[in-house]
Motif scaffolding. Structure first.
Motif, short mmCIF file in Angstrom:
data_model
loop_
_atom_site.label_atom_id
_atom_site.label_comp_id
_atom_site.label_asym_id
_atom_site.label_seq_id
_atom_site.Cartn_x
_atom_site.Cartn_y
_atom_site.Cartn_z
N THR A 105 5.76 -9.94 4.50
CA THR A 105 5.35 -8.53 4.52
C THR A 105 6.22 -7.76 5.51
O THR A 105 6.51 -8.24 6.61
CB THR A 105 3.87 -8.41 4.95
OG1 THR A 105 3.07 -9.19 4.07
CG2 THR A 105 3.42 -6.95 4.89
N ILE A 106 6.65 -6.58 5.09
CA ILE A 106 7.40 -5.71 5.99
C ILE A 106 6.43 -5.08 6.97
O ILE A 106 5.51 -4.35 6.58
CB ILE A 106 8.16 -4.61 5.21
CG1 ILE A 106 9.01 -5.24 4.10
CG2 ILE A 106 9.02 -3.79 6.16
CD1 ILE A 106 10.03 -6.22 4.58
N ALA A 107 6.60 -5.37 8.25
CA ALA A 107 5.70 -4.86 9.28
C ALA A 107 6.09 -3.42 9.64
O ALA A 107 7.15 -3.19 10.23
CB ALA A 107 5.78 -5.74 10.52
N PRO A 108 5.26 -2.42 9.30
CA PRO A 108 5.64 -1.02 9.50
C PRO A 108 5.94 -0.69 10.96
O PRO A 108 6.88 0.06 11.25
CB PRO A 108 4.44 -0.24 8.99
CG PRO A 108 3.73 -1.18 8.07
CD PRO A 108 3.94 -2.54 8.65
N HIS A 109 5.16 -1.23 11.89
CA HIS A 109 5.35 -0.86 13.30
C HIS A 109 6.69 -1.34 13.83
O HIS A 109 7.17 -0.83 14.83
CB HIS A 109 4.21 -1.42 14.15
CG HIS A 109 4.12 -2.92 14.16
ND1 HIS A 109 3.60 -3.63 13.10
CD2 HIS A 109 4.51 -3.83 15.08
CE1 HIS A 109 3.65 -4.92 13.37
NE2 HIS A 109 4.20 -5.07 14.55
N PRO B 181 17.38 1.23 12.20
CA PRO B 181 18.31 2.31 11.85
C PRO B 181 18.62 2.27 10.35
O PRO B 181 18.44 1.23 9.70
CB PRO B 181 19.54 1.96 12.69
CG PRO B 181 19.49 0.47 12.83
CD PRO B 181 18.03 0.14 12.94
N PRO B 182 19.10 3.38 9.80
CA PRO B 182 19.51 3.37 8.40
C PRO B 182 20.60 2.34 8.15
O PRO B 182 21.46 2.09 8.99
CB PRO B 182 20.04 4.80 8.18
CG PRO B 182 19.36 5.61 9.22
CD PRO B 182 19.23 4.70 10.41
N GLY B 183 20.53 1.72 6.99
CA GLY B 183 21.51 0.69 6.63
C GLY B 183 20.81 -0.56 6.14
O GLY B 183 19.60 -0.58 5.89
N LEU C 215 17.00 -15.84 2.27
CA LEU C 215 17.46 -14.61 2.90
C LEU C 215 16.63 -13.43 2.37
O LEU C 215 16.41 -13.29 1.17
CB LEU C 215 18.94 -14.36 2.60
CG LEU C 215 19.59 -13.15 3.26
CD1 LEU C 215 19.59 -13.30 4.78
CD2 LEU C 215 21.02 -12.95 2.75
N ILE C 216 16.20 -12.58 3.29
CA ILE C 216 15.44 -11.38 2.95
C ILE C 216 16.23 -10.16 3.43
O ILE C 216 16.63 -10.10 4.59
CB ILE C 216 14.05 -11.40 3.62
CG1 ILE C 216 13.28 -12.66 3.20
CG2 ILE C 216 13.26 -10.14 3.27
CD1 ILE C 216 12.05 -12.90 4.04
N ARG C 217 16.45 -9.21 2.55
CA ARG C 217 17.20 -8.01 2.90
C ARG C 217 16.30 -6.78 2.81
O ARG C 217 15.48 -6.65 1.90
CB ARG C 217 18.41 -7.83 1.99
CG ARG C 217 19.44 -8.94 2.11
CD ARG C 217 20.68 -8.62 1.30
NE ARG C 217 21.64 -9.69 1.32
CZ ARG C 217 22.55 -9.88 2.29
NH1 ARG C 217 22.59 -9.03 3.30
NH2 ARG C 217 23.40 -10.88 2.22
N LEU C 218 16.49 -5.89 3.76
CA LEU C 218 15.75 -4.63 3.78
C LEU C 218 16.75 -3.49 3.96
O LEU C 218 17.47 -3.44 4.96
CB LEU C 218 14.73 -4.62 4.92
CG LEU C 218 14.01 -3.29 5.18
CD1 LEU C 218 13.18 -2.88 3.97
CD2 LEU C 218 13.15 -3.37 6.43
N THR C 219 16.81 -2.60 3.00
CA THR C 219 17.70 -1.45 3.08
C THR C 219 16.89 -0.23 3.53
O THR C 219 15.93 0.16 2.87
CB THR C 219 18.37 -1.17 1.73
OG1 THR C 219 19.13 -2.32 1.34
CG2 THR C 219 19.31 0.02 1.84
#
Length: 259
Positions: A32-36, A42-44, A64-68
């Motif tokens: 899960t992407i932790a919002p806090h 940063p953008p990217g 591997l997990i990527r988040l843009t």
């Protein structure tokens, strides 16, 4: 079979992070992407590694997990401002309006400044650009809304600029992410009077004369839409024209008039 699961990035939370799987059974490990944590990225592109360790020999499987992360602020149009004016006149066009738009669920704070000023005459650095009427501006764009910002050429300051090409970079900044948007502004100041021919005019002859050609004709053209007064002076020092005129060998048939 016992297992543990973890990621190497605080924004990627794994549940469950440990457990036991019966023979022939299956279980799900949810990332899960932790919002806090992710809200501060940063953008990217950001990357995290999910590491699952299992069995008596502590074997490991990695994924591997990527988040843009997209920049929440946009600035349009993408073009800068190119303006022209005659010396002492008003610039055309005088301004450009930019739109700052937020694509975020949160307000976006921004600031702006005239970042650099370049001129064809470095000795004359006149602040001739304004942002919303001042040397800088800033504010807050509401969520999923837009704000307009006017970048304008100060007509009073621009009227004092010398003939040549003047440039400035206007920088808009997302104060949260640090992302910068730069727009170039170019102002070309043209002399209202054109004199032809250009360059040197040369006469030659022997001591005592005659000299050929005995005279040189110049054409003065008013390139503006308004009347223009002009004067002409003979200068011994062509670089500064500071020395007194020397009419003994060079005479002007007209020294002042209006076009």
């Amino acid at each position: 079979m016992d297992f543990t699961a973890a990621s190497d990035a605080p924004w990627a939370a794994v549940e469950p992070n440990a457990g036991s799987i019966a023979a022939g059974a299956a279980t799900a490990a949810r990332v899960t992407i932790a919002p806090h944590c992710a809200d501060t990225l940063p953008p990217g592109e950001n990357a995290a590694t999910l590491r699952i360790t299992f069995g008596p020999g502590q074997r490991t499987i990695e994924r591997l997990i990527r988040l843009t992360v997209a920049e929440p602020l946009t600035l349009t149009p993408a073009d800068g401002l190119v303006a022209e004016m005659f010396f002492g006149d008003a610039p055309t066009p005088p301004a450009v309006v930019y739109t700052l738009e937020s694509v975020s669920d949160q307000p976006v704070e921004w600031s702006s400044r005239v970042d650099t000023v370049k001129t064809s005459n470095p000795s004359t650095d006149i602040p001739w650009l304004t942002i919303n009427g001042g040397p800088s501006a800033g504010g807050e764009v509401p969520p999923h809304a837009a704000s307009e910002v006017a970048v304008a050429i100060d007509p009073v300051a621009a009227a004092a600029l010398p003939v040549g090409v003047h440039q400035a970079d206007v920088t808009f900044v997302d104060d949260c992410t640090g992302e910068e948007f730069v727009r170039a502004v170019t102002l070309r100041v043209t002399a209202p009077l054109a004199v032809t021919p250009t360059g040197e005019s040369i006469s030659t002859g022997v001591f005592g004369g005659p000299f050929r050609p005995p005279a040189h004709a110049f054409t003065l053209t008013n390139v503006t839409d308004a009347p223009l007064d002009w004067t002409a002076t003979v200068c011994v020092d062509a670089a500064t024209c500071a020395a007194p005129p020397d009419p003994s060998w060079l005479i002007l048939d007209s020294t002042t008039s209006s076009l």
